[in-house]
Design a protein around this motif. Structure first.
Motif, PDB file in Angstrom:
ATOM      1  N   ASP A 169       0.733  -1.356  -0.109  1.00 14.30           N
ATOM      2  CA  ASP A 169       0.055   0.025  -0.104  1.00 14.30           C
ATOM      3  C   ASP A 169       0.933   1.308   0.026  1.00 14.30           C
ATOM      4  O   ASP A 169       0.421   2.453  -0.611  1.00 14.30           O
ATOM      5  CB  ASP A 169      -0.878  -0.129   1.257  1.00 14.30           C
ATOM      6  CG  ASP A 169      -2.046  -1.339   0.910  1.00 14.30           C
ATOM      7  OD1 ASP A 169      -2.497  -1.547  -0.055  1.00 14.30           O
ATOM      8  OD2 ASP A 169      -2.589  -1.451   2.123  1.00 14.30           O
ATOM      9  N   LYS A 170       1.721   1.242   0.708  1.00 18.25           N
ATOM     10  CA  LYS A 170       2.752   2.536   0.841  1.00 18.25           C
ATOM     11  C   LYS A 170       3.592   2.467  -0.520  1.00 18.25           C
ATOM     12  O   LYS A 170       3.668   3.934  -1.036  1.00 18.25           O
ATOM     13  CB  LYS A 170       3.752   2.238   1.757  1.00 18.25           C
ATOM     14  CG  LYS A 170       4.860   3.286   2.068  1.00 18.25           C
ATOM     15  CD  LYS A 170       5.774   3.139   3.299  1.00 18.25           C
ATOM     16  CE  LYS A 170       6.554   4.445   3.579  1.00 18.25           C
ATOM     17  NZ  LYS A 170       7.127   5.074   2.304  1.00 18.25           N
ATOM     18  N   MET A 171       3.924   1.460  -1.282  1.00 16.82           N
ATOM     19  CA  MET A 171       4.582   1.417  -2.480  1.00 16.82           C
ATOM     20  C   MET A 171       3.586   2.302  -3.590  1.00 16.82           C
ATOM     21  O   MET A 171       4.058   3.168  -4.131  1.00 16.82           O
ATOM     22  CB  MET A 171       5.054   0.314  -3.112  1.00 16.82           C
ATOM     23  CG  MET A 171       5.753   0.390  -4.528  1.00 16.82           C
ATOM     24  SD  MET A 171       6.108  -1.350  -5.129  1.00 16.82           S
ATOM     25  CE  MET A 171       4.053  -1.888  -5.270  1.00 16.82           C
ATOM     26  N   PHE A 172       2.388   1.811  -3.470  1.00 10.98           N
ATOM     27  CA  PHE A 172       1.363   2.444  -4.445  1.00 10.98           C
ATOM     28  C   PHE A 172       1.149   4.037  -4.268  1.00 10.98           C
ATOM     29  O   PHE A 172       0.903   4.770  -4.976  1.00 10.98           O
ATOM     30  CB  PHE A 172       0.299   1.555  -4.585  1.00 10.98           C
ATOM     31  CG  PHE A 172       0.449   0.175  -5.496  1.00 10.98           C
ATOM     32  CD1 PHE A 172       0.950   0.221  -6.692  1.00 10.98           C
ATOM     33  CD2 PHE A 172       0.154  -0.913  -4.914  1.00 10.98           C
ATOM     34  CE1 PHE A 172       0.943  -0.704  -7.256  1.00 10.98           C
ATOM     35  CE2 PHE A 172       0.475  -2.079  -5.603  1.00 10.98           C
ATOM     36  CZ  PHE A 172       0.701  -1.969  -7.066  1.00 10.98           C
ATOM     37  N   ALA A 173       1.061   4.223  -2.869  1.00  9.34           N
ATOM     38  CA  ALA A 173       0.907   5.536  -2.607  1.00  9.34           C
ATOM     39  C   ALA A 173       1.925   6.576  -2.920  1.00  9.34           C
ATOM     40  O   ALA A 173       1.749   7.555  -3.258  1.00  9.34           O
ATOM     41  CB  ALA A 173       0.619   5.574  -0.892  1.00  9.34           C
ATOM     42  N   ASP A 174       3.248   5.959  -2.822  1.00 11.05           N
ATOM     43  CA  ASP A 174       4.465   6.851  -3.183  1.00 11.05           C
ATOM     44  C   ASP A 174       4.438   7.167  -4.538  1.00 11.05           C
ATOM     45  O   ASP A 174       4.829   8.066  -5.049  1.00 11.05           O
ATOM     46  CB  ASP A 174       5.670   6.023  -2.685  1.00 11.05           C
ATOM     47  CG  ASP A 174       5.761   6.013  -1.144  1.00 11.05           C
ATOM     48  OD1 ASP A 174       5.195   7.018  -0.553  1.00 11.05           O
ATOM     49  OD2 ASP A 174       6.611   5.129  -0.616  1.00 11.05           O
ATOM     50  N   VAL A 175       4.043   5.974  -5.229  1.00 12.17           N
ATOM     51  CA  VAL A 175       3.866   6.271  -6.773  1.00 12.17           C
ATOM     52  C   VAL A 175       2.852   7.065  -7.156  1.00 12.17           C
ATOM     53  O   VAL A 175       3.255   7.916  -7.957  1.00 12.17           O
ATOM     54  CB  VAL A 175       3.755   4.663  -7.525  1.00 12.17           C
ATOM     55  CG1 VAL A 175       3.431   4.812  -8.881  1.00 12.17           C
ATOM     56  CG2 VAL A 175       4.748   3.835  -7.455  1.00 12.17           C
ATOM     57  N   LEU A 176       1.945   6.984  -6.664  1.00 11.33           N
ATOM     58  CA  LEU A 176       0.527   8.148  -7.061  1.00 11.33           C
ATOM     59  C   LEU A 176       0.991   9.522  -6.524  1.00 11.33           C
ATOM     60  O   LEU A 176       0.646  10.342  -7.261  1.00 11.33           O
ATOM     61  CB  LEU A 176      -0.452   7.679  -6.256  1.00 11.33           C
ATOM     62  CG  LEU A 176      -1.039   6.295  -6.690  1.00 11.33           C
ATOM     63  CD1 LEU A 176      -2.636   5.935  -6.297  1.00 11.33           C
ATOM     64  CD2 LEU A 176      -1.343   6.293  -8.394  1.00 11.33           C
ATOM     65  N   ASN A 177       1.656   9.673  -5.237  1.00 10.50           N
ATOM     66  CA  ASN A 177       2.230  10.881  -4.920  1.00 10.50           C
ATOM     67  C   ASN A 177       3.380  11.326  -5.472  1.00 10.50           C
ATOM     68  O   ASN A 177       4.079  12.333  -5.075  1.00 10.50           O
ATOM     69  CB  ASN A 177       2.367  10.855  -3.371  1.00 10.50           C
ATOM     70  CG  ASN A 177       1.039  10.465  -2.554  1.00 10.50           C
ATOM     71  OD1 ASN A 177      -0.118  10.985  -3.072  1.00 10.50           O
ATOM     72  ND2 ASN A 177       0.885   9.872  -1.440  1.00 10.50           N
ATOM     73  N   LYS A 178       4.320  10.510  -6.184  1.00  8.23           N
ATOM     74  CA  LYS A 178       5.329  10.782  -6.745  1.00  8.23           C
ATOM     75  C   LYS A 178       6.431  11.015  -5.701  1.00  8.23           C
ATOM     76  O   LYS A 178       7.427  11.994  -5.801  1.00  8.23           O
ATOM     77  CB  LYS A 178       5.291  11.721  -7.779  1.00  8.23           C
ATOM     78  CG  LYS A 178       4.372  11.377  -8.936  1.00  8.23           C
ATOM     79  CD  LYS A 178       4.277  12.552 -10.050  1.00  8.23           C
ATOM     80  CE  LYS A 178       3.320  12.287 -11.261  1.00  8.23           C
ATOM     81  NZ  LYS A 178       3.192  13.239 -12.360  1.00  8.23           N
TER      82      LYS A 178
END
Length: 209
Positions: A31-40
């Motif tokens: 979940d953190k990985m995808f959040a970081d991707v979306l938040n760049k």
């Protein structure tokens, strides 16, 4: 004998809790990985990367590569969906050496690509679609210089071992990258290869039904 049965009962009761806790840790990382991707948040993504990667490529050189991947460059721009894709987490496996534990995460990733210095006519589009398909990407052109891309059956490996100080880190599966083979152990490489092949086989069966 009573002590043995008590110990056995404790072990049976404890193991499911331990496995559940490990999977919960992996899910939190996903979940953190995808959040970081979306938040760049590229710095955070780098902090999740296996430290052996930086023995081969300095972090300062990796940052512009990641930015180019998720933001684009002078040649193209990338737009990602504003939501986390559906994903599946495998069980947590144990490796042979170095206190290795790992899990596989699979998902489809969608994006839109816009080319800034290139346009495609109808003939070029017809040529481009099978080329991208061979790379595991389904392409739909939305204009002469823009396309929707769906990358199917993406595989990311979450692992922890002695080299990561027993903390979960991330390595994307890329069978064509020499870097990939230098970072992971041979038994994990073999397990990842088999998992990826099975994933592609199951996808193939679905298309035939």
């Amino acid at each position: 004998m009573k002590t043995f049965f008590k110990a056995l009962a404790f072990l049976i009761a404890f193991l499911p809790l331990s496995i559940h806790a490990q999977q919960a840790e992996v899910k939190a990382m996903v979940d953190k990985m995808f959040a970081d991707v979306l938040n760049k948040d590229f710095e955070s993504l780098l902090n999740m990367t296996h430290p052996k990667v930086f023995d081969l490529v300095p972090k300062e050189q990796m940052l512009p590569i990641i930015k180019s991947t998720f933001e684009g460059n002078d040649e193209f721009s990338v737009e990602l969906p504003k939501e986390t894709p559906s994903y599946k987490i495998s069980e947590v496996f144990k490796g042979k050496n170095n206190n290795l534990e790992y899990a596989f995460v699979t998902y489809d990733m969608a994006m839109n690509m816009t080319f800034k210095k290139q346009e495609f006519d109808e003939e070029s589009k017809k040529m481009m679609i099978p080329i991208m398909k061979a790379q595991g990407m389904d392409v739909t052109f939305t204009s002469s210089n823009s396309m929707n891309v769906l990358m199917r059956d993406r595989l990311t490996i979450f692992l922890k071992e002695d080299a990561t100080k027993n903390e979960w880190v991330v390595v994307n599966y890329d069978a064509n990258s020499p870097l990939f083979y230098q970072v992971l152990s041979s038994d994990l490489l073999e397990a990842a290869k088999t998992y990826k092949q099975n994933l592609m086989f199951e996808s193939k069966k679905k298309t035939e039904n």
